[in-house]
Design an enzyme around this catalytic site. Structure first.
Site, mmCIF file in Angstrom:
data_model
loop_
_atom_site.group_PDB
_atom_site.id
_atom_site.type_symbol
_atom_site.label_atom_id
_atom_site.label_comp_id
_atom_site.label_asym_id
_atom_site.label_seq_id
_atom_site.Cartn_x
_atom_site.Cartn_y
_atom_site.Cartn_z
ATOM 1 N N SER A 85 0.891 -1.206 0.039
ATOM 2 C CA SER A 85 -0.054 -0.061 0.077
ATOM 3 C C SER A 85 0.851 1.278 -0.025
ATOM 4 O O SER A 85 0.225 2.309 -0.358
ATOM 5 C CB SER A 85 -0.994 0.087 1.099
ATOM 6 O OG SER A 85 -0.694 -0.900 2.168
ATOM 7 N N HIS A 99 -3.325 -3.524 -5.887
ATOM 8 C CA HIS A 99 -3.854 -2.927 -4.515
ATOM 9 C C HIS A 99 -5.083 -3.354 -4.409
ATOM 10 O O HIS A 99 -5.885 -2.514 -4.638
ATOM 11 C CB HIS A 99 -3.339 -1.628 -4.460
ATOM 12 C CG HIS A 99 -3.339 -0.934 -3.123
ATOM 13 N ND1 HIS A 99 -3.774 0.144 -2.820
ATOM 14 C CD2 HIS A 99 -3.173 -1.575 -1.894
ATOM 15 C CE1 HIS A 99 -3.907 0.462 -1.872
ATOM 16 N NE2 HIS A 99 -3.275 -0.669 -1.208
ATOM 17 N N ASN A 121 -5.737 6.235 -1.229
ATOM 18 C CA ASN A 121 -5.009 6.536 -0.089
ATOM 19 C C ASN A 121 -4.441 7.755 0.121
ATOM 20 O O ASN A 121 -4.576 8.486 1.162
ATOM 21 C CB ASN A 121 -3.940 5.416 0.590
ATOM 22 C CG ASN A 121 -4.552 4.109 0.843
ATOM 23 O OD1 ASN A 121 -5.670 3.953 1.321
ATOM 24 N ND2 ASN A 121 -3.596 3.019 0.944
HETATM 25 P P1 NAD Z 1 -0.330 -9.226 7.832
HETATM 26 O O1 NAD Z 1 0.483 -8.840 8.923
HETATM 27 O O2 NAD Z 1 -1.858 -9.606 8.347
HETATM 28 O O3 NAD Z 1 0.001 -10.325 7.233
HETATM 29 C C1 NAD Z 1 1.563 -10.396 6.522
HETATM 30 C C2 NAD Z 1 1.860 -12.055 6.459
HETATM 31 O O4 NAD Z 1 2.909 -11.986 5.866
HETATM 32 C C3 NAD Z 1 1.995 -12.758 7.979
HETATM 33 O O5 NAD Z 1 1.190 -13.939 7.792
HETATM 34 C C4 NAD Z 1 3.454 -12.867 7.860
HETATM 35 O O6 NAD Z 1 3.740 -14.128 8.411
HETATM 36 C C5 NAD Z 1 3.813 -13.126 6.251
HETATM 37 N N1 NAD Z 1 5.154 -13.034 5.991
HETATM 38 C C6 NAD Z 1 6.153 -12.341 6.223
HETATM 39 N N2 NAD Z 1 7.083 -12.471 5.903
HETATM 40 C C7 NAD Z 1 7.020 -13.432 5.104
HETATM 41 C C8 NAD Z 1 7.922 -13.718 4.108
HETATM 42 N N3 NAD Z 1 9.295 -13.613 3.751
HETATM 43 N N4 NAD Z 1 7.274 -15.070 3.007
HETATM 44 C C9 NAD Z 1 6.005 -15.158 3.187
HETATM 45 N N5 NAD Z 1 5.077 -14.711 4.260
HETATM 46 C C10 NAD Z 1 5.531 -13.815 4.957
HETATM 47 O O7 NAD Z 1 -0.534 -7.760 6.877
HETATM 48 P P2 NAD Z 1 -1.768 -7.450 5.801
HETATM 49 O O8 NAD Z 1 -2.545 -6.320 6.497
HETATM 50 O O9 NAD Z 1 -2.108 -8.712 5.145
HETATM 51 O O10 NAD Z 1 -0.698 -6.818 4.765
HETATM 52 C C11 NAD Z 1 -0.068 -7.357 3.669
HETATM 53 C C12 NAD Z 1 0.327 -6.255 2.720
HETATM 54 O O11 NAD Z 1 -0.874 -5.963 2.139
HETATM 55 C C13 NAD Z 1 1.272 -5.420 3.366
HETATM 56 O O12 NAD Z 1 1.866 -4.865 2.177
HETATM 57 C C14 NAD Z 1 0.133 -4.025 3.229
HETATM 58 O O13 NAD Z 1 0.529 -2.741 3.084
HETATM 59 C C15 NAD Z 1 -0.767 -4.532 2.262
HETATM 60 N N6 NAD Z 1 -2.300 -4.000 2.460
HETATM 61 C C16 NAD Z 1 -2.817 -4.173 3.466
HETATM 62 C C17 NAD Z 1 -4.085 -3.661 3.932
HETATM 63 C C18 NAD Z 1 -4.732 -3.776 5.032
HETATM 64 O O14 NAD Z 1 -5.881 -2.963 5.095
HETATM 65 N N7 NAD Z 1 -4.370 -4.438 5.982
HETATM 66 C C19 NAD Z 1 -4.756 -2.972 2.442
HETATM 67 C C20 NAD Z 1 -3.993 -2.857 1.428
HETATM 68 C C21 NAD Z 1 -2.756 -3.361 1.316
#
Ligand code: NAD
Length: 697
Positions: free
Chosen positions: A426, A447, A497
């Site tokens: 994001s 995204h 955003n």
């Molecule tokens: P989260 O913390 O819920 O999940 C991240 C996952 O990635 C965890 O399960 C972790 O164990 C795993 N992980 C970490 N390192 C890893 C690796 N090397 N290999 C495989 N897995 C690995 O995070 P999230 O909220 O799901 O966000 C994930 C991505 O999505 C981020 O880039 C975030 O910016 C983006 N995003 C989030 C949202 C939101 O509202 N949460 C919205 C849009 C985009």
């Protein structure tokens, strides 16, 4: 135009509806007249005792009035005339002495369903593609070909209100259960059954399914005071949801009342008048423009191969977003390989997907068998491997640049050359994530928004090295996921955003100035936002919102205020809904200001303003913070066309479609007027509320 043809089979005339040069049947004025004339002439043929109407199109009976034609109507009189034409055409069919039976396979919506309601019989095919509904209010108008009058009599007031006010589409079986359809039969039997039914009606036999139409609730709606009670409750619900910024649902409520309280002709005139009035207003045109824009967005990936069932898709990261994205692909028939670092993380992700599937079953969006088959297509691993046949891999790991770069380096080795490598970041620059890869052309941002299953937008992030073929394919895949792609430049915050950030920061400043949380949220809800900015912050999470603001600060500079309160609450562990409270805490069915808010405000060094900002100031500061950043984003060329920014904000941020989107608001106010208002705000609140070159251009 010849939109229908007739085949006579003994005592039956079979009319095939087939609008030329269109994939689906739509009612242009000419098609409407042609279909009606054909049916009337067919029933007049000697020896013909009944008529069956079917469609020549695959999986479509009729999609209703042609939306492009609706867009071109701007006068009251023209809107009213077209509605009268439709009503009178369908009345001609209703009044025919010989029965007409609609054999509906595929979508039958809007004017298509109004046509079917005017026929003497309606048989539907038991097929997932067969769906019936009246979605006109979603386009800012009301059903105008008699639908507001015939539907309440057919299904009763409560169901008719639900269908008309929400635009919900009804599946075939449910249509039969509620008495909307006379019978629901296998797709391959539909013609035979429709013919048999047409002859039954010609023989004077009673309508099938008639007993369903005698339910108590249905009859209650005929009693004046009971109906008015139902209507007043529905009106209160509409106003609570939309703050009254959409005139169509309110007009529809009054018309449903007329279905029982006025004579047919007067009620039809009122229905046509409402269509004319609504088409002469702005809201309908904004909604219609948005509809056409969304259709164009879906066509962006037209040349792409898209997603096919059985395709292998990789998802790396099984957290909130990874699980949601994996589920979206599984639902479209893909096989998904979900990767995370630990079995625990994979277990959490898998359980989240299974829980979502169980919800689909309980909400009847899927059968138990379908849900099981969906989960059978999911495989998990703690290593990035087994992706030799992958079509696309979406990375959704923690928001850390080093981790993402490592993941992409592994993906480049594990995936075939033609696979798309996508990041769900994001805030990190896509160009940096893919900087060290040999094949940067296939690196793209997908995204998704949270929660994935509900948010219809995906921003397609294009870095300078992303190839056009990759963008087209990404758009095709997003379209096949049932979502809308909007292409954006690889700039911080992308479109949604970025535009939201100054607006949310302004809301936080207002909190620091002592304005009540409800006053802030209500200011935006009155403009039609489903949630005010404080509610949005509690939903998104104050930790996430703070991180997004930090990543945007270098780009937005002085335009992005730096209130302390959100940060302070996050530091105290009050992150919002996910930590059982941020600005507010749940109380009963609603929520109230959190008990720790006063303490947090003190820690943030907030000083209440006296006197407090008034309602106009609050609304203008929030509204113009958003418009201001939208104009700067356009200056940076964030989207391909200004209108795409409107689509992004409507689909991804709950911007009220009634206003069309920030660009539509700016254009309707006039750029000069927006500049003048921003300058006045800038004088009071500099350095915020600057004016972009795009606005002055
Ligand atoms: P989260 O913390 O819920 O999940 C991240 C996952 O990635 C965890 O399960 C972790 O164990 C795993 N992980 C970490 N390192 C890893 C690796 N090397 N290999 C495989 N897995 C690995 O995070 P999230 O909220 O799901 O966000 C994930 C991505 O999505 C981020 O880039 C975030 O910016 C983006 N995003 C989030 C949202 C939101 O509202 N949460 C919205 C849009 C985009």
């Amino acid at each position: 135009m010849n939109a229908a043809r007739v085949d006579v089979e003994g005592p039956l005339a079979i009319v095939t509806f087939d609008v030329p040069d269109r994939d689906v049947n739509v009612f242009t004025e000419a098609a409407l007249v042609s279909l009606t004339d054909t049916i009337v002439a067919a029933s007049d043929r000697p020896g013909v005792r009944a008529v069956v109407v079917r469609s020549a199109k695959k999986a479509n009976f009729c999609a209703g009035a042609d939306v492009e034609s609706i867009a071109s109507v701007t006068s009251q009189a023209e809107g009213q005339r077209l509605a009268r034409l439709g009503q009178q055409s369908f009345q001609r069919i209703e009044r025919l002495a010989k029965p007409v039976v609609a054999a509906v396979h595929g979508a039958c919506v809007g004017g298509g369903l109004e046509f079917a309601l005017a026929c003497h019989g309606l048989i539907v095919s038991h097929d997932p593609k067969t769906k019936l509904g009246l979605p006109e209010t979603q386009l800012g108008i009301v059903p105008g070909f008699g639908g507001t009058q015939r539907l309440p009599h057919r299904v009763g007031v409560p169901v008719a209100l639900d269908m008309i006010l929400t635009g919900r589409l009804i599946k075939a079986r449910a249509a039969e259960r509620m008495g909307l359809a006379d019978d629901c039969v296998c797709p391959y039997q539909i013609e035979r059954e429709a013919k048999r039914y047409a002859l039954e009606l010609a023989d004077g036999k009673p309508r099938r399914n008639a007993k369903r139409r005698r339910g108590a609730l249905r009859l209650l709606g005929r009693i004046g005071f009971v109906r008015r009670f139902m209507l007043s409750r529905a009106k209160a619900a509409v106003l609570a949801r939309t703050a009254g910024v959409y005139p169509a649902p309110l007009r529809a409520l009054a018309l449903v009342d007329l279905a029982f309280s006025a004579d047919r002709e007067a009620a039809f005139v009122a229905e046509a008048t409402a269509v004319g009035d609504l088409l002469a207003g702005d809201v309908a045109h904004r909604l219609v423009d948005l509809f056409l824009l969304m259709e164009r967005l879906k066509r962006r990936g037209a040349e792409g191969r898209g997603l096919r069932s059985g395709d292998l898709v990789g998802v790396v990261g099984a957290g909130v977003m990874g699980a949601g994205i994996a589920k979206a692909f599984l639902d479209r028939g893909a096989r998904v390989r979900l990767v995370d670092v630990t079995p625990d993380a994979l277990g959490r992700g898998t359980r989240a997907i299974a829980a979502q599937s169980a919800k689909d079953v309980s909400r009847r969006r899927a059968t138990a068998n379908e849900a099981r088959a969906t989960l059978d297509r999911l495989e998990t691993d703690t290593e990035i491997r087994g992706l030799e046949a992958a079509r696309v891999v979406v990375e959704a790991v923690a928001e850390k640049i080093e981790i993402k770069r490592q993941v992409f380096a592994k993906l480049e080795r594990a995936c075939p050359e033609q696979a798309l490598l996508a990041s769900n970041t994001s805030s990190l620059p896509l160009a940096t994530i893919g900087a060290e890869l040999g094949s940067r052309g296939r690196v793209v941002g997908l995204h998704f928004f949270n929660p994935v299953e509900r948010m219809p937008l995906v921003e397609i992030v294009r870095s300078p090295t992303t190839s056009e073929a990759t963008v087209v394919e990404a758009c095709a895949i997003v379209r096949d996921l049932g979502k809308y792609p909007v292409c954006v430049k690889d700039l911080p915050g992308f479109a949604v955003n970025r535009v939201l950030a100054p607006y949310l920061a302004e809301a936080l400043l207002l909190v620091e100035e002592g304005v009540d949380l409800d006053v802030i949220d209500d200011a935006m809800r009155r403009l039609g936002f489903p949630m005010g900015p404080i509610r949005v912050l509690d939903t998104v999470g104050l930790d996430v919102a703070t991180a997004v603001a930090d990543s945007l600060k270098p780009t937005l500079g002085a335009r992005l205020a730096e209130p302390r309160i959100g940060r302070e609450l996050a530091a105290m562990g009050h992150l919002g809904d996910k930590s059982r409270g941020g600005f507010r805490v749940r109380r009963g069915k609603g929520s109230v200001a959190a008990p720790w808010l006063a303490d947090a405000l003190t820690r943030a060094g907030a000083v209440a303003r006296s006197p407090k900002p008034d309602a106009d100031e609050i609304r203008d500061r929030l509204w113009y913070a958003l418009l201001c950043e939208a104009a700067f984003a356009l200056e940076d060329g964030i989207v391909d066309e200004p209108a795409h920014l409107d689509a992004a904000l409507v689909l991804g941020a709950g911007f009220p479609p009634a206003h069309g989107g920030p660009v539509a608001v700016i254009e309707s106010l006039g750029r000069a007027a927006v500049v003048a208002r921003l300058e006045a705000l800038h004088q009071r609140f500099a350095p915020r509320f600057q004016t972009s070159a795009w606005l002055r251009g």
